[in-house]
Write a protein that holds these residues in place. Structure first.
Motif, mmCIF file in Angstrom:
data_model
loop_
_atom_site.group_PDB
_atom_site.id
_atom_site.type_symbol
_atom_site.label_atom_id
_atom_site.label_comp_id
_atom_site.label_asym_id
_atom_site.label_seq_id
_atom_site.Cartn_x
_atom_site.Cartn_y
_atom_site.Cartn_z
ATOM 1 N N VAL A 94 0.832 -1.201 0.000
ATOM 2 C CA VAL A 94 0.000 0.000 0.000
ATOM 3 C C VAL A 94 0.870 1.256 0.000
ATOM 4 C CG1 VAL A 94 -1.632 1.332 1.418
ATOM 5 C CG2 VAL A 94 -2.006 -1.104 1.043
ATOM 6 N N GLY A 95 1.959 1.255 0.768
ATOM 7 C CA GLY A 95 2.875 2.391 0.788
ATOM 8 C C GLY A 95 3.523 2.635 -0.564
ATOM 9 N N LEU A 96 3.948 1.564 -1.243
ATOM 10 C CA LEU A 96 4.553 1.724 -2.570
ATOM 11 C C LEU A 96 3.552 2.261 -3.586
ATOM 12 C CD1 LEU A 96 6.762 -1.490 -2.770
ATOM 13 C CD2 LEU A 96 7.525 0.871 -2.499
ATOM 14 N N ILE A 97 2.318 1.797 -3.506
ATOM 15 C CA ILE A 97 1.280 2.306 -4.413
ATOM 16 C C ILE A 97 1.012 3.781 -4.133
ATOM 17 C CG2 ILE A 97 -1.171 2.124 -4.994
ATOM 18 C CD1 ILE A 97 -0.875 -0.920 -4.645
ATOM 19 N N ALA A 98 0.974 4.159 -2.860
ATOM 20 C CA ALA A 98 0.738 5.565 -2.505
ATOM 21 C C ALA A 98 1.880 6.449 -3.001
ATOM 22 C CB ALA A 98 0.576 5.703 -0.992
ATOM 23 N N ILE A 99 3.112 5.987 -2.860
ATOM 24 C CA ILE A 99 4.257 6.760 -3.360
ATOM 25 C C ILE A 99 4.162 6.933 -4.872
ATOM 26 C CG2 ILE A 99 6.760 6.639 -3.734
ATOM 27 C CD1 ILE A 99 6.951 5.388 -0.931
ATOM 28 N N VAL A 102 1.476 9.584 -5.696
ATOM 29 C CA VAL A 102 1.929 10.943 -5.371
ATOM 30 C C VAL A 102 2.942 11.423 -6.402
ATOM 31 C CG1 VAL A 102 3.255 12.284 -3.682
ATOM 32 C CG2 VAL A 102 1.418 10.776 -2.914
ATOM 33 N N GLN A 103 3.885 10.564 -6.795
ATOM 34 C CA GLN A 103 4.878 10.972 -7.792
ATOM 35 C C GLN A 103 4.233 11.233 -9.150
ATOM 36 O OE1 GLN A 103 7.977 8.032 -7.816
ATOM 37 N NE2 GLN A 103 9.092 9.028 -6.157
ATOM 38 N N ASN A 104 3.272 10.407 -9.546
ATOM 39 C CA ASN A 104 2.570 10.654 -10.810
ATOM 40 C C ASN A 104 1.830 11.983 -10.784
ATOM 41 O OD1 ASN A 104 3.477 8.340 -12.034
ATOM 42 N ND2 ASN A 104 1.640 7.147 -11.568
ATOM 43 N N ASN A 105 1.186 12.302 -9.660
ATOM 44 C CA ASN A 105 0.486 13.583 -9.544
ATOM 45 C C ASN A 105 1.454 14.760 -9.607
ATOM 46 O OD1 ASN A 105 -2.005 12.391 -9.404
ATOM 47 N ND2 ASN A 105 -2.108 12.428 -7.167
ATOM 48 N N SER A 106 2.617 14.641 -8.943
ATOM 49 C CA SER A 106 3.574 15.751 -8.966
ATOM 50 C C SER A 106 4.154 15.937 -10.365
ATOM 51 C CB SER A 106 4.686 15.526 -7.939
ATOM 52 O OG SER A 106 5.481 14.420 -8.306
ATOM 53 N N ARG A 107 4.381 14.840 -11.096
ATOM 54 C CA ARG A 107 4.853 14.966 -12.483
ATOM 55 C C ARG A 107 3.797 15.643 -13.359
ATOM 56 N NH1 ARG A 107 6.514 9.103 -12.390
ATOM 57 N NH2 ARG A 107 8.533 9.139 -11.386
ATOM 58 N N ALA A 108 2.550 15.271 -13.155
ATOM 59 C CA ALA A 108 1.476 15.876 -13.948
ATOM 60 C C ALA A 108 1.370 17.365 -13.664
ATOM 61 C CB ALA A 108 0.152 15.183 -13.642
ATOM 62 N N VAL A 109 1.552 17.766 -12.410
ATOM 63 C CA VAL A 109 1.499 19.180 -12.052
ATOM 64 C C VAL A 109 2.664 19.930 -12.693
ATOM 65 C CG1 VAL A 109 1.762 20.794 -10.108
ATOM 66 C CG2 VAL A 109 0.184 18.874 -9.932
ATOM 67 N N GLU A 110 3.865 19.326 -12.686
ATOM 68 C CA GLU A 110 5.027 19.980 -13.306
ATOM 69 C C GLU A 110 4.826 20.157 -14.807
ATOM 70 O OE1 GLU A 110 8.389 17.592 -12.318
ATOM 71 O OE2 GLU A 110 8.364 18.167 -10.209
ATOM 72 N N VAL A 111 4.315 19.112 -15.465
ATOM 73 C CA VAL A 111 4.068 19.207 -16.910
ATOM 74 C C VAL A 111 2.999 20.246 -17.202
ATOM 75 C CG1 VAL A 111 3.166 17.910 -18.893
ATOM 76 C CG2 VAL A 111 4.882 16.873 -17.424
ATOM 77 N N ALA A 112 1.975 20.319 -16.360
ATOM 78 C CA ALA A 112 0.919 21.314 -16.562
ATOM 79 C C ALA A 112 1.465 22.728 -16.397
ATOM 80 C CB ALA A 112 -0.219 21.070 -15.577
ATOM 81 N N GLU A 113 2.394 22.934 -15.442
ATOM 82 C CA GLU A 113 2.983 24.263 -15.259
ATOM 83 C C GLU A 113 3.815 24.660 -16.481
ATOM 84 O OE1 GLU A 113 5.212 24.049 -11.656
ATOM 85 O OE2 GLU A 113 3.440 24.144 -10.373
#
Length: 145
Positions: A94-99, A102-113
């Motif tokens: 569960v911890g690995l899936i959560a990490i 979170v990393q996929n969301n942060s990458r998506a935010v960076e690409v959107a910026e």
């Protein structure tokens, strides 16, 4: 280490028992029939009433080639114990899936910026792919200095 010592002690006990049985068997042929029958009946009763010793192994090492695994005995484990022993593995997954999420969301935010910065800039996005644009940026840096 203690497992090998215990194993050696069991071997010594077995040898002693075999020696005693062989020594007792030597004199059996000289005994009268009624005494040998009473001894046989006593032996049967003793075997029927003997205490059965249950041994519990704490751990077993299973070696296969260049790898080894430490396994614990299966005796005495209830379903709750098995579930509790699997719980850390579930928490890890569960911890690995959560990490990963979170990393996929942060990458998506960076690409959107980056996309937002490109789209709101004065230059059209096609200008960044133009080979002359790099020369323009280099020349503007040189003139600014």
């Amino acid at each position: 280490m203690t497992n090998s010592l215990q194993h050696q002690a069991e071997i010594l006990q077995d040898r002693f028992g075999l020696k005693v049985a062989a020594r007792l068997s030597e004199g059996v042929t000289d005994l009268p029939h009624d005494i040998s029958e009473r001894l046989r009946a006593s032996r049967v009763r003793a075997l029927a009433h003997r205490k059965i010793v249950r041994t519990h192994s704490a751990a077993t090492v299973v070696a296969s080639g260049a790898s080894a695994a430490l396994t614990f005995g299966d005796e005495g484990l209830s379903w709750w114990s098995r579930i509790a022993s699997a719980l850390p593995l579930v928490a890890l997954v569960v911890g690995l899936i959560a990490i990963n999420v979170v990393q996929n969301n942060s990458r998506a935010v960076e690409v959107a910026e980056v996309d937002a910065a490109l789209l709101t800039d004065d230059l059209p996005p096609a200008a960044y792919t133009d080979p002359g644009f790099l020369q323009f940026l280099n020349s503007s840096k040189d003139t600014a200095q």
